[in-house]
Each structure stands twice: as C-alpha cells, then as structure tokens.
Design a protein around this motif. Sequence first.
Motif, mmCIF file in Angstrom:
data_model
loop_
_atom_site.group_PDB
_atom_site.id
_atom_site.type_symbol
_atom_site.label_atom_id
_atom_site.label_comp_id
_atom_site.label_asym_id
_atom_site.label_seq_id
_atom_site.Cartn_x
_atom_site.Cartn_y
_atom_site.Cartn_z
ATOM 1 N N GLU A 198 0.826 -1.209 0.000
ATOM 2 C CA GLU A 198 0.000 0.000 0.000
ATOM 3 C C GLU A 198 0.862 1.262 0.000
ATOM 4 O O GLU A 198 0.598 2.211 -0.752
ATOM 5 C CB GLU A 198 -0.924 -0.001 1.221
ATOM 6 N N THR A 199 1.898 1.286 0.823
ATOM 7 C CA THR A 199 2.779 2.458 0.903
ATOM 8 C C THR A 199 3.513 2.682 -0.414
ATOM 9 O O THR A 199 3.632 3.816 -0.897
ATOM 10 C CB THR A 199 3.798 2.280 2.042
ATOM 11 N N PHE A 200 3.991 1.600 -1.010
ATOM 12 C CA PHE A 200 4.734 1.697 -2.266
ATOM 13 C C PHE A 200 3.843 2.224 -3.393
ATOM 14 O O PHE A 200 4.231 3.123 -4.150
ATOM 15 C CB PHE A 200 5.297 0.322 -2.631
ATOM 16 N N LEU A 201 2.643 1.694 -3.522
ATOM 17 C CA LEU A 201 1.755 2.114 -4.606
ATOM 18 C C LEU A 201 1.313 3.568 -4.442
ATOM 19 O O LEU A 201 1.197 4.306 -5.425
ATOM 20 C CB LEU A 201 0.535 1.191 -4.670
ATOM 21 N N GLU A 202 1.075 3.998 -3.222
ATOM 22 C CA GLU A 202 0.699 5.397 -2.993
ATOM 23 C C GLU A 202 1.865 6.326 -3.323
ATOM 24 O O GLU A 202 1.671 7.446 -3.807
ATOM 25 C CB GLU A 202 0.255 5.595 -1.546
ATOM 26 N N ASP A 203 3.094 5.858 -3.095
ATOM 27 C CA ASP A 203 4.273 6.657 -3.424
ATOM 28 C C ASP A 203 4.422 6.818 -4.935
ATOM 29 O O ASP A 203 4.728 7.904 -5.432
ATOM 30 C CB ASP A 203 5.526 5.994 -2.845
ATOM 31 N N VAL A 204 4.203 5.740 -5.685
ATOM 32 C CA VAL A 204 4.359 5.792 -7.143
ATOM 33 C C VAL A 204 3.171 6.493 -7.797
ATOM 34 O O VAL A 204 3.335 7.252 -8.757
ATOM 35 C CB VAL A 204 4.521 4.370 -7.719
ATOM 36 N N PHE A 205 1.979 6.241 -7.281
ATOM 37 C CA PHE A 205 0.757 6.805 -7.866
ATOM 38 C C PHE A 205 0.015 7.617 -6.805
ATOM 39 O O PHE A 205 -0.944 7.127 -6.205
ATOM 40 C CB PHE A 205 -0.163 5.702 -8.388
ATOM 41 N N PRO A 206 0.442 8.843 -6.556
ATOM 42 C CA PRO A 206 -0.255 9.652 -5.543
ATOM 43 C C PRO A 206 -1.739 9.787 -5.886
ATOM 44 O O PRO A 206 -2.110 10.004 -7.037
ATOM 45 C CB PRO A 206 0.455 11.011 -5.627
ATOM 46 N N THR A 207 -2.578 9.642 -4.899
ATOM 47 C CA THR A 207 -4.017 9.721 -5.103
ATOM 48 C C THR A 207 -4.409 11.105 -5.602
ATOM 49 O O THR A 207 -3.868 12.119 -5.157
ATOM 50 C CB THR A 207 -4.747 9.428 -3.781
ATOM 51 N N HIS A 208 -5.341 11.153 -6.563
ATOM 52 C CA HIS A 208 -5.843 12.431 -7.065
ATOM 53 C C HIS A 208 -6.329 13.264 -5.887
ATOM 54 O O HIS A 208 -6.939 12.747 -4.950
ATOM 55 C CB HIS A 208 -6.985 12.179 -8.053
ATOM 56 N N ILE A 209 -6.060 14.556 -5.940
ATOM 57 C CA ILE A 209 -6.397 15.441 -4.821
ATOM 58 C C ILE A 209 -7.877 15.369 -4.461
ATOM 59 O O ILE A 209 -8.257 15.489 -3.295
ATOM 60 C CB ILE A 209 -5.977 16.897 -5.157
ATOM 61 N N HIS A 210 -8.740 15.120 -5.444
ATOM 62 C CA HIS A 210 -10.177 15.048 -5.154
ATOM 63 C C HIS A 210 -10.538 13.806 -4.348
ATOM 64 O O HIS A 210 -11.548 13.797 -3.642
ATOM 65 C CB HIS A 210 -10.982 15.064 -6.460
ATOM 66 N N ARG A 211 -9.736 12.744 -4.466
ATOM 67 C CA ARG A 211 -10.004 11.525 -3.708
ATOM 68 C C ARG A 211 -9.781 11.735 -2.214
ATOM 69 O O ARG A 211 -10.256 10.948 -1.391
ATOM 70 C CB ARG A 211 -9.102 10.390 -4.200
ATOM 71 N N LYS A 212 -9.039 12.769 -1.871
ATOM 72 C CA LYS A 212 -8.743 13.038 -0.464
ATOM 73 C C LYS A 212 -9.753 13.996 0.158
ATOM 74 O O LYS A 212 -9.632 14.356 1.323
ATOM 75 C CB LYS A 212 -7.330 13.619 -0.340
#
Length: 670
Positions: free
Chosen positions: A344-358
């Motif tokens: 999970e940490t690795f994938l979030e680092d490579v593909f930051p979540t779109h700002i709207h998803r947050k």
Amino acid sequence: MSKVQLYVYDLSRGLAKQMSLMLTGKQIDGIWHTSVVAWGREVFYGQGILTSSPGATHHGPPLHVIDVGETHIDEETFDEYLSSLKEMYTPSKYHLIEFNCNHFTADVVGFLTGQEIPQWISGLPAEFLSTPFGQAMRPQIDAMFRQTAPSERPIPGPSPSQPGISPATASSTASASSTASASSSQPTPPASGSATPALASALLNSVAARAQAQAHGSSNGLPTPRSTPPNAETSPLSLVSSVTHFHSILRDHPAVIVNFTNTPTCPPCRTIKPVYETISSMHAATYGAKGARFVEVELSIGEGRELAQQYGVHATPTFIFFKNGKKAEEMKGASKKELENRVETFLEDVFPTHIHRKMFLPTIEKLPFNPITASGVPNYTALIGKLEGFLSGKGRDADVAFIKESIVPLLQDQSEVKVTDTELKEVLENWIKGTHSILENLKAEETFPIIDLWRVAILKPRISALIALRLRPNATSTSSSTTPTPISPDAITTILSLASNTLTASGSNTPKPFLLTVLRLITNLLASDELDNLILSQQGHVEIQEKVVGILVDSLLHPDQSVRSAAAGIAVNAGAWRQRNKKEELDDVNWEIELVSALVESIGKETDEDVSHRLLAALAMIIYLSPKYESDTQPLLEVLGAKEMLFGRARIYKKKEVKKLAEEIAGKLC
C-alpha cells in the motif's frame, strides 16, 4: 541456430477494429493471439503448450509475421525449456486476460532471442480493461474461465487431439516431420482469427445490455442513478520465466512488485503465495490501469534462478519493489501484515491519489451519471405535413413518400423487428441520401421536421449502431467488386454543420424551433451508448466533436430559457459521459477547458434555478477527477473568479440541493 518468428492472429476477425472505438472509446485493431515459429514448427499456448506445422492451426494464415531475430540455442535445449514450462502453462491456468498465449510467447521469445514481443500485443489487456466496456465484460470473461473442466473453457486454439497438433514435449522434435505431414493433408484452414463462440456470445450479450441500458435514462431533469460497473483490472498476477520478459515489464511499468518464490520446496512460500495473490487482485483494480504490475518468479521454472541471482535473492520468499525500472525496496519473509502495508505504501508513493479523492464531496459523489434523453414522441402526421408544405413544388415528393412509407413505420416500431440488418442498412443509406436532398432545398428554419425524425432515430439501438459504424474515423464502404472507398457524407455531420453555420450567421436570431430540435438531437447523440464515445473521446470524430461543443457553448448563453435548458442538458450528458468513463481519474479530452469556461460564465448569468442545477452538475462532473485539474483547470477557475461567483449564487438559490452543490464546488473544487 534457427530463425525465430512471431505469428499474430486476430481472434475477432476484424470486428475489434471495426467496433472498438464505438464500444470502448479507444481504437483497438485486434484481439491478438500469438505463437512462436522456430525449427519449422509453430509453438503456442492454449490447451497446454502445443505445436503444429507453421500456419496449420484452425486460425489459418497469420495476419502478421514478425521477425524477432535468430537464436543460437539448440533445439534440444529449447525442448528442455518447454518441458520446464509445462507445469506453469497448463490448460487449467489459461485465462483470456490474466494468463494467455501472449504471456507464453513473451517468455519464449525472450528465452530464444533476448527480444520482446510488441507493446501493442502485450499491452492489449490493460488497454481493453481500462475502458467501461472492458469493465463490464470482465465478470463474464472471469465466469468463462472459472469452469472446472479446461475442455469447456473458451480457449482460443485447437486441442491436442486435433490432427496436426501435438503437445510440445521433448519428443516433439522427433515428431515434427510427422506433424507437418499430418497437417498437410488437412483442408485449407479458415480465415485468420476464428472467434471463440462463448466469447462472441458474451460480447453480443454485453452489447445488447448496453443498448437496453438506454431505456433507463430520464427524459427531463437530471439523470437517474444507475449501478456502477466493476473497476478495471489488468492481469492481477503475471508468472514470468524469461529474463527478457522480466526486463520488458520493468521498462514498461512504473510500479512492479515481484515475489521471488520456490513453492515446491519452501513452506513459507506456500503460506504467503495466496496472500500475495489476494493483494495483487485487490490492488490491480485501482492501480493496474495506471501501470502497476504484480509478478511472480518461480526459481525452479525457466530462467527463474538467473533472475534471482541478478537481483541478489538468496532466500525465499523475497519481495522486491521496482519504481520506474529501478529497485526501490525489498522485503524478506512471509509476514502478511508487513506485505500488505509495504504494498500500500509503495503504490501510494508511485501513484499519488488524485487530490479530489482526499476530499469529502458527498453531494458531487452522489450525482447520477445516467444521460438525459429527449425521448418525446412527435405527432408524425403533423410533422410530415409540415415537411410536405415546406417542400411543395420543389420536386422532392419521392423523398417525402419514402419517409412516410419506410421511415415513420420504422420509428414507430411497426417494422423494425421485421427488418433484417441488411435491409435496415439499405433503408438508412436511402434515408441519408434523401436527407441531403431535402436539406439542400430548405431554409434552416424549415428543416426541423427532418431533424426531429433523426432525433427519434438515434434512440433506436439498431439504427444508432449503424450510424456509429458510418461515423468511425476512416470508415470505408466496400463491395465485392470494388476496393474500399470513403463512404458518402452522413446526415448527422450535415445537420450539425448547418446548425453551426446558422448560429454563426444569425446568433440569437437563429430560429427557435430549428435550434431546439438540433439541441435535442445532440442530447440523444450524447445519450447513445453507440455514439457517445465516438463523439466525445480523444480519439473520436473530430469534426462532429467540434460542431457539438461549438453549438453547445453558443447556446448556453442564449436569451431564451428553453434553449439554455436544452443546452444545459447536453452539458450534463458530456459530464456524465466523463464520469462513466473514468478509472481512478478521468480520461483527458480536448474540450474540457472550453466547456468549463462556458459553464462558469453561464452559471454566473443564469436566472432559472432548474437550469442552474443542470449547469452546476455538468461543471462538477467535468472537473471532478480531471487529470488537468491542478495544471490547467484549477488555475482557470481562479482566473474566472469561480469561487466567489459560486458562493454568491449559492446565497440566492432557494432549493437546498442546488445550494449545497454550488457551495461544495466553490469550497472544494475551486
């Protein structure tokens, strides 16, 4: 030494090239099946690893033959390599998307020559499954390959019992000549790409379901909700046995997680294996279309040990995480919780979540994505009477008679079910020719009867499907006696060109019945499952897209409220299309900035609250999860002063749902 070739077949027999843009919004030229030819035999994966004389399978001659070099490996070593793969490439493991013939040929080509198979072949599953149609098809494809008996699965290719086909074992060298002899006595194979019946049936069922879905659209107001299709998945887990194939995956994917394992002799490997499979399946739904890849390397298969040595793997299981082709981190052992957290940490680092998803966007996220339709049934008698009056004395009596006798019954569903596809196509072609003749003899304000008939026709799935085939980029007309030639102009482009030219010349003085009828036609174009992708996608019909956007932008600020309402409905359909086609974020489109600018201006000036509601919904759906949001769209909203304007408008709205939507867009998206 032997020359090595890649044989490429199209399992769709040309249907993918013909229909993909209409169904998926992307041009896909084929459903590729591949095999490797070396030492005078064709080796492929289907009902296990099989071999035949080149070109002698039921697929017939290949569509493409690609030279991939020469191999200096001897044939005996090659047979030993194939033997090592037989437990990996079994009939029971075959899956049309996740583990197919192209995975096999990628391994074999890499082993023999150090080369890679083309990206347009290996990347096809991800491309297909990144589309809404691919998402809708995924459960049906999965269901096909969950059947317990491999013989019942729709695996492209022949079975080992077919004459001329034999399992590719170490003894296949000795039998190569007899295989060639047996296959030479067979009848001439059919054309390349014999489609799998079960797969074809599933495809047709999905097309039918898409057509039926149109019935759920609403005729006024905002669209009604419909269920969201499953998320796209690329292959959740790839088994790799070739060094070259492995390196090609690292090069082509920004995030790769690899499990180096030795399942036969390593108990911890057997413990963590199902955990890793579950993790890969879960995350592929979100990250697969972005370029994440989950890989498993068995040390006992193919070049697995060589790969392990290359990356310093001395114990199994070892998980290595690669970012943009380079080793980023490593994890040893079989801890379930640690593996889940690291992935999970690795994938979030490579593909930051779109700002709207947050963001917490309850109102926007609940907006329905069904299209609006202009489905009112006209008074055909009055409509034809108007047309006859406008054409009186202009020599078009035959065209009007054809419409009365052939088109009106078709639109009233009196004859559609009785008309064959060939007959329907002929009727449509004659109507298109008649439409051009009629439009040439009428003023713009007199054309609304014929345009309204086309508005109704677009709602008929069989008719809209034929129109879509004509509107495909580079569409051609063929006959048995001629080479492909460009098809004649279509009625839709002609009508939109007339509307665009009239609006440019007359502006707000454009005749209202004419303009409203054109807007309702466009509403149905963007509500059609057969036509929306062709018009709105980046790869769509450029001329029609430009006309539609231009007419829409001009109509949003029209002085007449009914015209603005119709235009707002078109904007809603454009936004709903973007949201229906989104993955983790939206696909890029050329018209986003122009339409956002027009919508902001329209909202600031609109006095009708119902029209404002449509405009706000359209704006939200167009910019929510936009890939251009931070670079282009948000700066544009700031320049336009959208935030202050929307908060100001929210204070005067009386309806709670309109007020909340305006406040959420202003406070979160601007």
